[in-house]
Scaffold this motif. Structure first.
Motif, PDB file in Angstrom:
ATOM      1  N   ARG A 116      22.483   5.500   2.825  1.00  0.00           N
ATOM      2  CA  ARG A 116      23.080   4.236   3.276  1.00  0.00           C
ATOM      3  C   ARG A 116      22.115   3.479   4.170  1.00  0.00           C
ATOM      4  NH1 ARG A 116      27.800   7.355   3.679  1.00  0.00           N
ATOM      5  NH2 ARG A 116      27.491   7.666   5.903  1.00  0.00           N
ATOM      6  N   MET A 117      21.421   4.204   5.056  1.00  0.00           N
ATOM      7  CA  MET A 117      20.419   3.570   5.910  1.00  0.00           C
ATOM      8  C   MET A 117      19.313   2.951   5.068  1.00  0.00           C
ATOM      9  SD  MET A 117      20.027   6.366   8.957  1.00  0.00           S
ATOM     10  CE  MET A 117      18.520   5.582   9.555  1.00  0.00           C
ATOM     11  N   SER A 118      18.868   3.688   4.048  1.00  0.00           N
ATOM     12  CA  SER A 118      17.779   3.188   3.202  1.00  0.00           C
ATOM     13  C   SER A 118      18.195   1.932   2.455  1.00  0.00           C
ATOM     14  CB  SER A 118      17.349   4.276   2.206  1.00  0.00           C
ATOM     15  OG  SER A 118      16.837   5.399   2.889  1.00  0.00           O
ATOM     16  N   LYS A 119      19.446   1.888   1.987  1.00  0.00           N
ATOM     17  CA  LYS A 119      19.874   0.775   1.140  1.00  0.00           C
ATOM     18  C   LYS A 119      20.373  -0.416   1.948  1.00  0.00           C
ATOM     19  CE  LYS A 119      21.676   2.008  -2.968  1.00  0.00           C
ATOM     20  NZ  LYS A 119      22.575   2.606  -3.976  1.00  0.00           N
ATOM     21  N   THR A 120      20.778  -0.192   3.215  1.00  0.00           N
ATOM     22  CA  THR A 120      21.283  -1.292   4.039  1.00  0.00           C
ATOM     23  C   THR A 120      20.287  -1.659   5.128  1.00  0.00           C
ATOM     24  OG1 THR A 120      22.528   0.313   5.390  1.00  0.00           O
ATOM     25  CG2 THR A 120      23.696  -0.747   3.561  1.00  0.00           C
ATOM     26  N   ALA A 131      16.133  -0.832   0.760  1.00  0.00           N
ATOM     27  CA  ALA A 131      15.143  -0.103  -0.040  1.00  0.00           C
ATOM     28  C   ALA A 131      14.901  -0.711  -1.421  1.00  0.00           C
ATOM     29  CB  ALA A 131      15.589   1.352  -0.209  1.00  0.00           C
ATOM     30  N   ARG A 132      15.835  -1.514  -1.930  1.00  0.00           N
ATOM     31  CA  ARG A 132      15.699  -1.988  -3.309  1.00  0.00           C
ATOM     32  C   ARG A 132      14.409  -2.796  -3.488  1.00  0.00           C
ATOM     33  NH1 ARG A 132      17.985  -6.166  -6.678  1.00  0.00           N
ATOM     34  NH2 ARG A 132      18.986  -7.162  -4.900  1.00  0.00           N
ATOM     35  N   PRO A 133      13.466  -2.288  -4.283  1.00  0.00           N
ATOM     36  CA  PRO A 133      12.139  -2.939  -4.407  1.00  0.00           C
ATOM     37  C   PRO A 133      12.140  -4.084  -5.415  1.00  0.00           C
ATOM     38  CG  PRO A 133      12.179  -0.926  -5.681  1.00  0.00           C
ATOM     39  CD  PRO A 133      13.545  -1.050  -5.054  1.00  0.00           C
ATOM     40  N   ILE A 134      12.929  -5.134  -5.116  1.00  0.00           N
ATOM     41  CA  ILE A 134      13.108  -6.212  -6.096  1.00  0.00           C
ATOM     42  C   ILE A 134      11.848  -7.042  -6.295  1.00  0.00           C
ATOM     43  CG2 ILE A 134      15.580  -6.397  -5.706  1.00  0.00           C
ATOM     44  CD1 ILE A 134      15.058  -8.741  -3.851  1.00  0.00           C
ATOM     45  N   PHE A 135      10.873  -6.927  -5.370  1.00  0.00           N
ATOM     46  CA  PHE A 135       9.678  -7.765  -5.478  1.00  0.00           C
ATOM     47  C   PHE A 135       8.518  -7.041  -6.159  1.00  0.00           C
ATOM     48  CE2 PHE A 135      11.999  -9.158  -1.650  1.00  0.00           C
ATOM     49  CZ  PHE A 135      12.309 -10.448  -2.044  1.00  0.00           C
ATOM     50  N   HIS A 136       8.758  -5.843  -6.675  1.00  0.00           N
ATOM     51  CA  HIS A 136       7.688  -5.072  -7.302  1.00  0.00           C
ATOM     52  C   HIS A 136       8.029  -4.809  -8.767  1.00  0.00           C
ATOM     53  CE1 HIS A 136       5.750  -4.455  -3.442  1.00  0.00           C
ATOM     54  NE2 HIS A 136       6.914  -4.109  -2.936  1.00  0.00           N
ATOM     55  N   LEU A 151       8.453   2.737  -1.955  1.00  0.00           N
ATOM     56  CA  LEU A 151       9.335   3.837  -1.561  1.00  0.00           C
ATOM     57  C   LEU A 151       8.690   4.718  -0.498  1.00  0.00           C
ATOM     58  CD1 LEU A 151      10.913   4.870  -4.994  1.00  0.00           C
ATOM     59  CD2 LEU A 151      11.980   3.602  -3.129  1.00  0.00           C
ATOM     60  N   THR A 152       7.366   4.818  -0.507  1.00  0.00           N
ATOM     61  CA  THR A 152       6.677   5.561   0.548  1.00  0.00           C
ATOM     62  C   THR A 152       6.861   4.870   1.890  1.00  0.00           C
ATOM     63  OG1 THR A 152       5.039   6.388  -1.025  1.00  0.00           O
ATOM     64  CG2 THR A 152       4.453   6.488   1.309  1.00  0.00           C
ATOM     65  N   THR A 157       8.816   6.513   5.061  1.00  0.00           N
ATOM     66  CA  THR A 157       8.214   6.592   6.391  1.00  0.00           C
ATOM     67  C   THR A 157       9.098   5.913   7.430  1.00  0.00           C
ATOM     68  OG1 THR A 157       6.044   6.467   5.302  1.00  0.00           O
ATOM     69  CG2 THR A 157       6.099   6.166   7.683  1.00  0.00           C
ATOM     70  N   ALA A 158       9.620   4.736   7.094  1.00  0.00           N
ATOM     71  CA  ALA A 158      10.506   4.021   8.015  1.00  0.00           C
ATOM     72  C   ALA A 158      11.782   4.810   8.279  1.00  0.00           C
ATOM     73  CB  ALA A 158      10.843   2.646   7.438  1.00  0.00           C
ATOM     74  N   LEU A 159      12.312   5.481   7.246  1.00  0.00           N
ATOM     75  CA  LEU A 159      13.518   6.289   7.412  1.00  0.00           C
ATOM     76  C   LEU A 159      13.265   7.440   8.385  1.00  0.00           C
ATOM     77  CD1 LEU A 159      16.421   7.002   6.626  1.00  0.00           C
ATOM     78  CD2 LEU A 159      15.514   8.237   4.647  1.00  0.00           C
ATOM     79  N   ALA A 160      12.095   8.063   8.294  1.00  0.00           N
ATOM     80  CA  ALA A 160      11.761   9.168   9.206  1.00  0.00           C
ATOM     81  C   ALA A 160      11.713   8.665  10.653  1.00  0.00           C
ATOM     82  CB  ALA A 160      10.427   9.789   8.807  1.00  0.00           C
ATOM     83  N   ILE A 161      11.092   7.503  10.881  1.00  0.00           N
ATOM     84  CA  ILE A 161      11.022   6.947  12.237  1.00  0.00           C
ATOM     85  C   ILE A 161      12.418   6.578  12.737  1.00  0.00           C
ATOM     86  CG2 ILE A 161      10.190   4.968  13.577  1.00  0.00           C
ATOM     87  CD1 ILE A 161       7.661   5.009  11.876  1.00  0.00           C
TER      88      ILE A 161
END
Length: 521
Positions: free
Chosen positions: A433-437, A441-446, A456-457, A461-465
């Motif tokens: 939920r944190m990743s998607k909100t 996380a949705r990589p719509i620009f790639h 996603l890397t 990394t941001a999720l770990a911090i």
């Protein structure tokens, strides 16, 4: 009484600056100078107010006015920065060992992802607003290429493992796994982005993302799969990658019922790994045949039944001759796994409510109130639609039951601990939920696989911090950012001499900064 400057908070949250004076005991506003929304604006308004109050005041012989400012000096705001927020993020970056990635552009992309998730191009704006000198857009895209060429993800994953193994007490005995899908607004599929099963019922091309975390939700491994790849086919590759990278053999992998397949469980067992996987309620009539035979449909609240479930073959009919449940061990039951079932009265009420809603939905289709479509308990025979009472009655008989399949013996882990371990899965769901909100996380620009993997890397990394900061402060990452970002250090130059104005800090914020080891100044 002489006029003086007054600061007052407005309803919008801004700070109004006024020149006021006392007349007959009443405060009278002489002039409203304006409202400030940032520390820089407030400093400028306060300086303008001082200039108005002391206009024409004679200078001292030393050329210094009564406020210690050189005569004729002009105060100019040279810049502002969210120093405390960036100090917190950079401290976590170092604490987690991410300094192995010597790439400031990559760090800026991670920081921007934490503060305001947006496109790589718009990240320049976010980074500049934080007070850092943002790199050129081309440098950021070069950082994505360096991320893949330098295998940043493996280095980050190793650092995460080291953090959990050392700083967090070395508890990797229980690992949680789950998958999610990220969709793209694209017309055509490619080798990675494919149309597949979507819990959101979308028909857009998507990718499948698997996440492995420890029992607290701290990320340890992330993987990306084709959008049409079955959930059951994702768990073995990511667990084996984790196992090979860190040479770990003794751990328990927990996953939901979506991972339940005979092939998966056998592969985990063959790899020497222990597992706890959610079972499907449709297996209850077979696993609990002894209970239904000897005790009927009666269950007591929180009742636990520890039994076995067959791997592939049908159960022996003779098992019903006795009422005692078998105690699983791999030698005595090579064709079965251990199954733990629990009844909950609260779950039963919720299940009954769900079944009633599904029954009403099916009946509405039969009555022509809703257009024909696939629905549970709706039986089709040619053009005739009827309610499947047999399936409905069977489902109502099993309400309140939840099952778990494992290859851990009862001597090693009692049934209540098996259930407790499974319920830790909410941590990985929270991370998703944190990743998607929070991290969008949705990589719509790639569009290319390498760019998606690099994105996603960054999210990993941001999720770990985010997890590290939350664990240390007890605050959500959203609250941390909303609290620290407005606290800006302002650099003011007076006749070429820089002066730094520091933000006012509340007691709660000071406590958080002390917890993170961030100095106020």
């Amino acid at each position: 009484m002489s006029p003086y400057l007054r600061k007052v908070k407005t309803r919008s949250g801004a700070t109004a600056v006024q020149i006021v004076e006392k007349r007959h005991g009443q405060r009278v506003i002489v002039e409203h100078l304006g409202s400030a929304h940032t520390d820089a604006e407030l400093a400028a308004l306060m300086r303008a107010g001082h200039d108005k109050l002391h206009a024409g005041q004679p200078a001292l012989e030393l050329g210094i006015d009564p406020h210690g400012v050189p005569v004729g000096a002009v105060a100019v705001v040279a810049g502002t920065r969210s120093k405390l927020l960036m100090d917190a993020i950079r401290a976590s970056w170092g604490r987690l060992g991410f300094t192995v990635i010597d790439d400031e552009a990559f760090f800026q992309l991670v920081a921007a992802r934490l503060v305001e998730p947006t496109s790589k191009r718009d990240s320049i704006r976010v980074i500049n607003q934080l007070g850092m000198h943002a790199f050129h857009e081309n440098t950021f895209y070069a950082a994505l290429r360096r991320c893949m060429a330098g295998d940043y993800r493996e280095q980050i994953a190793k650092a995460c493992f080291t953090h959990v193994w050392t700083d967090a007490g070395g508890d990797i005995s229980l690992l949680l796994y789950d998958v999610t899908t990220l969709y793209f607004e694209a017309e055509n599929e490619d080798d990675l982005r494919k149309v597949g099963f979507s819990k959101e019922r979308r028909v857009d091309p998507q990718i499948v993302v698997g996440l492995l975390v420890d029992r607290s939700g701290f990320p340890l491994e992330i993987a990306c799969y084709e959008g049409n790849k079955a959930e059951t086919a994702t768990i073995i590759p990511i667990v084996k990658a984790f196992q090979d990278r860190h040479q770990i053999t003794d751990m328990v992998v927990v996953a939901d019922a979506g991972m339940l397949s005979a092939t998966n469980l056998q592969a985990l067992d063959d790899a020497g790994l222990r597992f706890i996987v959610g079972s499907r309620v449709t297996k209850a009539p077979h696993d609990l045949a002894k209970h239904f035979c000897w005790h009927g449909d009666h269950f007591t609240d929180a009742q636990i039944i520890d039994t076995i479930t067959m791997r592939r073959t049908k159960p022996d009919p003779a098992r019903l001759d006795t009422c005692d449940e078998p105690v699983w061990n791999p030698q005595a039951h090579p064709l079965a796994w251990r199954a733990v079932w629990q009844y909950s009265r609260k779950r039963a009420v919720r299940d009954q409510h769900t079944l009633t809603a599904q029954q009403n939905r099916a009946q509405a289709i039969i009555d022509g109130l809703h257009p024909p479509r696939k629905a549970r308990f709706l039986k089709t025979s040619g053009a005739t639609l009827t309610l499947d009472h047999t399936s409905l009655d069977r489902a109502r008989r099993l309400t309140g039951l939840k099952g778990y399949v494992t290859n851990i013996t009862v001597d090693t882990m009692p049934a209540d601990q098996v259930i407790s371990a499974y319920h830790e899965l909410w941590h990985v769901e929270q991370s998703f939920r944190m990743s998607k909100t929070d991290l969008a996380a949705r990589p719509i620009f790639h569009h290319t696989r390498d760019a998606i993997e690099a994105h996603l890397t960054i999210v990993f990394t941001a999720l770990a911090i985010a997890r590290d900061l939350q664990a240390r402060t007890g605050w959500s990452i959203k609250r941390i950012i909303q609290t620290l970002q407005p606290l800006r250090h302002v650099t003011i130059t007076i006749n070429g001499h820089p002066i730094e104005a520091q933000p006012a800090i509340s007691d709660n914020t000071r406590e958080i900064l002390n917890t993170l080891g961030i100095p106020e100044h």
